[in-house]
Scaffold this motif. Structure first.
Motif, PDB file in Angstrom:
ATOM      1  N   GLU A 105      42.268  42.603  49.449  1.00 14.88           N
ATOM      2  CA  GLU A 105      41.096  41.963  48.840  1.00 14.88           C
ATOM      3  C   GLU A 105      41.490  41.192  47.582  1.00 14.88           C
ATOM      4  O   GLU A 105      41.010  40.077  47.347  1.00 14.88           O
ATOM      5  CB  GLU A 105      40.041  43.020  48.529  1.00 14.88           C
ATOM      6  CG  GLU A 105      39.431  43.660  49.777  1.00 14.88           C
ATOM      7  CD  GLU A 105      38.556  44.854  49.452  1.00 14.88           C
ATOM      8  OE1 GLU A 105      38.571  45.298  48.273  1.00 14.88           O
ATOM      9  OE2 GLU A 105      37.872  45.356  50.368  1.00 14.88           O
ATOM     10  N   ALA A 106      42.369  41.774  46.776  1.00 13.62           N
ATOM     11  CA  ALA A 106      42.837  41.079  45.576  1.00 13.62           C
ATOM     12  C   ALA A 106      43.642  39.839  45.948  1.00 13.62           C
ATOM     13  O   ALA A 106      43.542  38.793  45.283  1.00 13.62           O
ATOM     14  CB  ALA A 106      43.682  42.020  44.721  1.00 13.62           C
ATOM     15  N   ARG A 157      41.357  36.977  46.767  1.00 13.68           N
ATOM     16  CA  ARG A 157      40.828  36.350  45.550  1.00 13.68           C
ATOM     17  C   ARG A 157      41.875  35.456  44.887  1.00 13.68           C
ATOM     18  O   ARG A 157      41.532  34.476  44.216  1.00 13.68           O
ATOM     19  CB  ARG A 157      40.344  37.419  44.568  1.00 13.68           C
ATOM     20  CG  ARG A 157      39.121  38.186  45.052  1.00 13.68           C
ATOM     21  CD  ARG A 157      38.517  39.034  43.934  1.00 13.68           C
ATOM     22  NE  ARG A 157      39.408  40.102  43.510  1.00 13.68           N
ATOM     23  CZ  ARG A 157      39.419  41.318  44.050  1.00 13.68           C
ATOM     24  NH1 ARG A 157      38.597  41.608  45.052  1.00 13.68           N
ATOM     25  NH2 ARG A 157      40.253  42.244  43.607  1.00 13.68           N
ATOM     26  N   THR A 194      42.935  28.628  50.725  1.00 11.00           N
ATOM     27  CA  THR A 194      43.590  29.917  50.928  1.00 11.00           C
ATOM     28  C   THR A 194      44.743  29.764  51.920  1.00 11.00           C
ATOM     29  O   THR A 194      44.606  29.107  52.952  1.00 11.00           O
ATOM     30  CB  THR A 194      42.584  30.955  51.461  1.00 11.00           C
ATOM     31  OG1 THR A 194      41.531  31.113  50.525  1.00 11.00           O
ATOM     32  CG2 THR A 194      43.267  32.297  51.685  1.00 11.00           C
TER      33      THR A 194
END
Length: 463
Positions: free
Chosen positions: A412-413, A416, A108
């Motif tokens: 949040e998206a 992901r 990430t």
């Protein structure tokens, strides 16, 4: 790293062996373990030490290492429901702070985070300073309760004005400084005026101590003094918390004219101003002098933190204040934590007194400017619908999203999709005026990673 992996691997194997052994049964000798598992004696020693710390083995000098007694398994999970009654209805919500401190999943890209990437931290200099500090004859003696004299003098000189070492209290990091200061100034149930948006951590501290944060809106020039005066009159508050130099999250600087106006408003209200000067050493453009240097009557309580320009583990900060409020804050710190560790104070003094410290700050300033500009360029290219200001310092950009977008759902998206950003909503003490994102440029590996992070964010924003 390989040594740590070998220790963990051997410890796992020995746990399996211990599962088949009776309590008191002797493990093979260290020499046998070295030969059997093809590891070094140091690895065996560390693995056995790990198992001893877990209570799985007992070492008897001259006799060997033995499987420890294992308690009989409980018939079922313990009933801890009684605690709900004893604890009552007061809770501490650490979700916002934990979000900021949690490491992102592997792979990430971190476009969130308040600490610099390790490549921008003075790691070697800190290691050398720490080693020298630990070797001093008095390194492990209790320090003066206010902090070691040299460090207090350095903080006073850094703030400027007519401040002296006598005005400085050394604390265990900015968060602890904020906690002690708020506890010293306000009783539970009192109102605390804050900029809106503001730092998540101060909202968490305030709510955990039963305070009521009251938002005072900001614009590009910082907090609005007219609305600050209105908030003081409406609430009867006696404290205003602000970050006038590079507000977190917005990056806004309180202008010189407004600084004087804010002090005048606080003076009329008979109130204190907590000046959280967390990002002074992350200035890209010259930062204005602290508000406390223009405060003749002890109204400002100034907090200067060092973690942002060094490392998250350099938990040293200073509270600078004059008059009875200074004694109150000192008393609160003594009651709650005695004093910060002396070796850390000595290490920081060594670091900031070295010729390399100004060079480090110049390198950080240059890197942050380049990163900020690279992030702005990527946002204009990939997400032109965002409205983003150009901060003069600090590690964050504050992006206004188009109306109708749920910033929390977007963050949040994005996670992901492999990019970590901060939703704007938690930075507001009450309802936000619109959706925002805080996008950081200090924690990523490189400018190329910043561009890739924006590309990933654009994919979920436009989908």
């Amino acid at each position: 790293m390989q040594q740590d992996s070998s220790v963990a691997t051997l410890a796992d194997r020995l746990r399996t062996d211990l599962g088949r052994m009776r309590a008191g049964e002797r493990l093979p000798s260290s020499r046998t373990l070295v030969e059997r598992h093809r590891v070094s004696p140091v690895t065996v020693s560390r693995a056995l030490g790990m198992l001893a710390a877990e209570g799985l083995v007992v070492t008897r000098p001259g006799s060997g290492t033995f499987a420890a007694d294992r308690p009989a398994p409980a018939a079922g999970p313990a009933d801890l429901s009684w605690q709900s009654v004893a604890l009552g209805d007061r809770s501490v919500d650490a979700s916002g702070v934990s979000w900021l401190l949690t490491q992102p999943p592997e792979g990430t890209i971190p476009l969130s985070g308040g600490y610099l990437h390790p490549s921008l931290q003075p790691l070697r200099a800190m290691a050398a300073a720490g080693a020298r500090a630990a070797r001093r004859p008095d390194a492990w003696e209790p320090p003066p309760l206010n902090g070691i004299a040299g460090l207090r003098s350095w903080f006073a000189r850094s703030a400027g004005g007519d401040l002296t070492a006598a005005d400085v209290l050394i604390t265990a990091g900015g968060q602890q400084a904020l906690t002690s200061t708020l506890r010293a100034l306000l009783p539970p149930g009192a109102s605390l005026l804050v900029e809106s948006p503001t730092y998540l951590g101060v909202l968490a501290i305030a709510r955990a101590n039963g305070l009521q944060p009251v938002p005072v809106p900001m614009d590009a020039d910082g907090v609005r003094p007219d609305l600050l005066a209105e908030a003081f009159a409406m609430t009867g508050a006696r404290v205003f918390y602000c970050q006038p130099t590079f507000n977190n999250p917005s990056g806004a600087r309180l202008t010189a004219g407004r600084r004087a106006h804010v002090l005048a408003v606080a003076r009329a209200a008979g109130a204190f101003v907590i000046e959280d000067d967390f990002a002074r050493h992350l200035a890209i453009e010259p930062a204005p002098a602290p508000m406390i240097t223009h405060d003749p009557d002890g109204r400002v309580v100034h907090i200067a933190s060092m973690t942002k320009a060094t490392s998250a583990s350099m938990r040293i900060a200073a509270v600078i204040a004059r008059g009875p409020v200074a004694e109150r804050v000192r008393a609160i710190q003594m009651v709650e934590g005695f004093f910060p560790a002396r070796p850390l104070q000595e290490a920081l003094l060594d670091l900031v007194s070295s010729p390399g410290w100004p060079r480090h700050l110049r390198a950080v300033r240059t890197a942050l400017k380049s990163r900020r500009d690279a992030l702005l360029t990527a946002l204009v290219r990939e997400l032109p619908q965002l409205r983003v200001d150009r901060p003069a310092g600090g590690p964050h950009l504050w992006a206004r999203l188009p109306d109708g977008i749920d910033d929390v759902a977007l963050a949040e998206a994005a996670l992901r999709a492999g990019v970590l950003v901060s939703a704007g909503r938690p930075f507001f003490p009450a309802e936000p005026p619109g959706p925002h994102l805080r996008i950081s440029f200090g924690a990523a590996t490189s400018e190329a990673e910043l561009a890739e992070g924006v590309r990933r964010l654009a994919q979920v924003t436009t989908s």
